[in-house]
Design an enzyme around this catalytic site. Sequence first.
Site, mmCIF file in Angstrom:
data_model
loop_
_atom_site.group_PDB
_atom_site.id
_atom_site.type_symbol
_atom_site.label_atom_id
_atom_site.label_comp_id
_atom_site.label_asym_id
_atom_site.label_seq_id
_atom_site.Cartn_x
_atom_site.Cartn_y
_atom_site.Cartn_z
ATOM 1 N NE ARG A 21 -1.560 11.986 5.395
ATOM 2 C CZ ARG A 21 -1.542 10.797 4.787
ATOM 3 N NH1 ARG A 21 -1.304 10.729 3.489
ATOM 4 N NH2 ARG A 21 -1.741 9.693 5.477
ATOM 5 C CB SER A 75 -0.471 2.984 1.510
ATOM 6 O OG SER A 75 0.885 2.749 1.795
ATOM 7 N NE ARG A 109 -5.652 10.667 -2.786
ATOM 8 C CZ ARG A 109 -4.325 10.688 -2.897
ATOM 9 N NH1 ARG A 109 -3.686 9.624 -3.364
ATOM 10 N NH2 ARG A 109 -3.646 11.750 -2.521
ATOM 11 N NE ARG A 133 -0.573 15.773 -4.247
ATOM 12 C CZ ARG A 133 0.269 14.765 -4.065
ATOM 13 N NH1 ARG A 133 0.866 14.627 -2.888
ATOM 14 N NH2 ARG A 133 0.542 13.914 -5.028
ATOM 15 C CD GLU A 160 -0.877 5.957 -1.835
ATOM 16 O OE1 GLU A 160 -1.130 5.906 -0.616
ATOM 17 O OE2 GLU A 160 0.109 6.548 -2.316
#
Length: 426
Positions: free
Chosen positions: A260, A350, A390, A275, A347
């Site tokens: 990403r 998801s 993560r 991140r 988070e």
Amino acid sequence: MIDLKLLREDPDTVRASQTARGDDPSLVDAALDADSRRRSALTDFESRRAEQKALGKKVAQAQGEEKQALLAHTKELAEQVRSLDADAKTAGEELDALLFQIANVVEGAPPGGEDDYVVLRHEGTPRDFAAEGFAPRDHLELGEGLRAIDTERGAKVSGARFYYLTGVGARLELALLNAAVDQAVAAGFTPVITPTLVKPEVMAGTGFLGKHADEVYHLGTDDLYLVGTSEVALAGYHSGEIVDLSDGPKRYAGWSACYRREAGSYGKDTRGIIRVHQFHKVEMFSYCRPEDAADEHQRLLAWEEQMLAKAGLPYRVIDTAAGDLGSSAARKFDCEAWLPTQNRYLELTSTSNCTTFQARRLGVRERVEADGRTETRTVATLNGTLATTRWIVAILENHQQPDGSVVVPEGLRGYLGGLEVLEPVG
């Protein structure tokens, strides 16, 4: 894309969905106009074509001036047919382009933007480090002490937001991912190692080339995209196919590296591995019948929570607001683990119900019986995170001890050779 039948029959619902997302509701009217022009042009085209065919028979029987007049009329009709065909194609292309801009219709998500989520429940209790008599270290300090995370060399070799996982760091990630795969297999998922490069039509089909396209890496020379999740490759797995769902949903657990660009995140979570540009993930993906999608969504959420229990993490479940949904999702639940050094939730998982949105773009259908005959219809797709890099952040911070060691969650010890504590390296 959204269901054209729904757009025609209930445009107010689609407009309301666009408004709830903060998107442009006028796209609905523009699409309806293009659809109307296309249908009108097609009707006139078919009418002129029928007239043209009938006239052809008359020409064959006519003679003299009558034949010349009919030939002139035939030529005129032919030009009208070509023009109407072109009009229908132009309107059809315009309609397709507009439909690709309209996001999936929201189903049950709370209104509002990024900060308007609804907390459904809390699970587990965050530790009171003050009561334990020490201040918690953050995950990077812990990871460096364990010789598990190396961001300095990651930046040296690849740039900002890259890292190395070494020693127990590498083993901990593999433990997480293998535990996720084992749980998925036990639940009936087929494990899949997916491609991490996909064609433009697959990336577009899953809805990742819309307003967030700048977050995706593109290899221009080859015209291929690096995936940010194995959801993309798994959605494309059955593209253009008719799948058999007679025995229930088709479920896959995809293991892949993910990439990403993190465009627009300048200055956010720059420390450590929260991140980053590259990570690994095990992603659940399900093809199911549309009427079963809401129940399947709850099952995916439950499987995510099983994995969080294995990691021994306190977390909350949130119902994401409409304005914070990706374009493909009709509804999304996130599980967020407590991050003690930042006094906030982070988070970790998801799960999204994409209803028929992705499958319609990618041409994934099933056969069904209706009124005594067999026909095909679009299926529903859903996805959900089962483990990712993560998670190491939350595991290190929540299970740390005063000396910088970290207790291995019981659910992962079997994947680390029975290791109970990760010890700092002197």
